[in-house]
Design a protein around this motif. Sequence first.
Motif, PDB file in Angstrom:
ATOM      1  N   TYR A 106     -10.600  31.439  -1.435  1.00  0.00           N
ATOM      2  CA  TYR A 106     -10.068  32.148  -2.475  1.00  0.00           C
ATOM      3  C   TYR A 106     -10.262  31.593  -3.955  1.00  0.00           C
ATOM      4  CZ  TYR A 106      -6.759  33.838   1.423  1.00  0.00           C
ATOM      5  OH  TYR A 106      -6.316  34.517   2.266  1.00  0.00           O
ATOM      6  N   ASP A 204      -9.325  37.091   4.092  1.00  0.00           N
ATOM      7  CA  ASP A 204      -9.192  38.419   3.290  1.00  0.00           C
ATOM      8  C   ASP A 204      -8.343  39.169   3.974  1.00  0.00           C
ATOM      9  OD1 ASP A 204     -10.446  38.214   1.209  1.00  0.00           O
ATOM     10  OD2 ASP A 204     -12.275  39.367   1.792  1.00  0.00           O
ATOM     11  N   MET A 207      -4.864  38.045   3.427  1.00  0.00           N
ATOM     12  CA  MET A 207      -4.066  38.424   2.136  1.00  0.00           C
ATOM     13  C   MET A 207      -3.748  39.842   2.308  1.00  0.00           C
ATOM     14  SD  MET A 207      -6.208  38.376  -1.360  1.00  0.00           S
ATOM     15  CE  MET A 207      -7.339  36.962  -0.918  1.00  0.00           C
TER      16      MET A 207
END
Length: 239
Positions: A106, A204, A207
């Motif tokens: 990130y 990802d 997230m």
Amino acid sequence: FLNTHIHQHACSCTMVTVKAPSRGVQPNKLSSQPYLKIVSLSVISFLIGWFMSAGYFTLLFRGAKNAQDDTKHTTNNKITDNGIPNEYWTLTKDELADWLECEQYYKAGRPVHSQDDWVALRNAYRNVVGPEHSSLLPNDGLDGFGTVPVHAKISDEKGRGVYALDTIPQGTLVWTSRHQSAQFTTGLQFRKFLASISVPMACDVLMWAYVHNIGTPERKKYRISCDLDAGSFINSAQF
């Protein structure tokens, strides 16, 4: 007795006749070795015929094939090959992100994924849940934006986002989750999916993923979902 059963259960077997000693011949003068060989061949013929007629050969070979298939399925499983410990299967979403060390990805900045990346994710999802249980459209060339002119890019202030390439008339449906949103019915499926893709991509997905109820307030039916297209670069907005 032996010959009768051979006829009934395996008529194609070689026939072996057991002859009794002729009169006037002393039994103790006969050689017992040929006699035992004949009896042994008769017993073997009988057993082969019985197994074939009962279908046991078919069952045995089918069982062996199933055992081979099970072994193949286990050894080809990427999760086993990656050596993921047992604790992985009980980690929460935040714990999974820590275990994968997602923070480093990130901070480094994540890329805008290509169409090939999205297709690879969709294929990984189908491999985990099975094509018959997939919530995705079979057309990988169509995403949730349909024909709406948009483009995904990185903004210095906000990171990844989706931008209009042309004026969009008021009331236009810009994006829908009905095209390429993957739904998982269990946490096990979701964890298998994460384990089958690269670590940066799994971060990802962690997230983007969300839980929602596709049932009714009275009869809840929860799903873990993740949008496997550029729709993951947008969020809800209020005006």
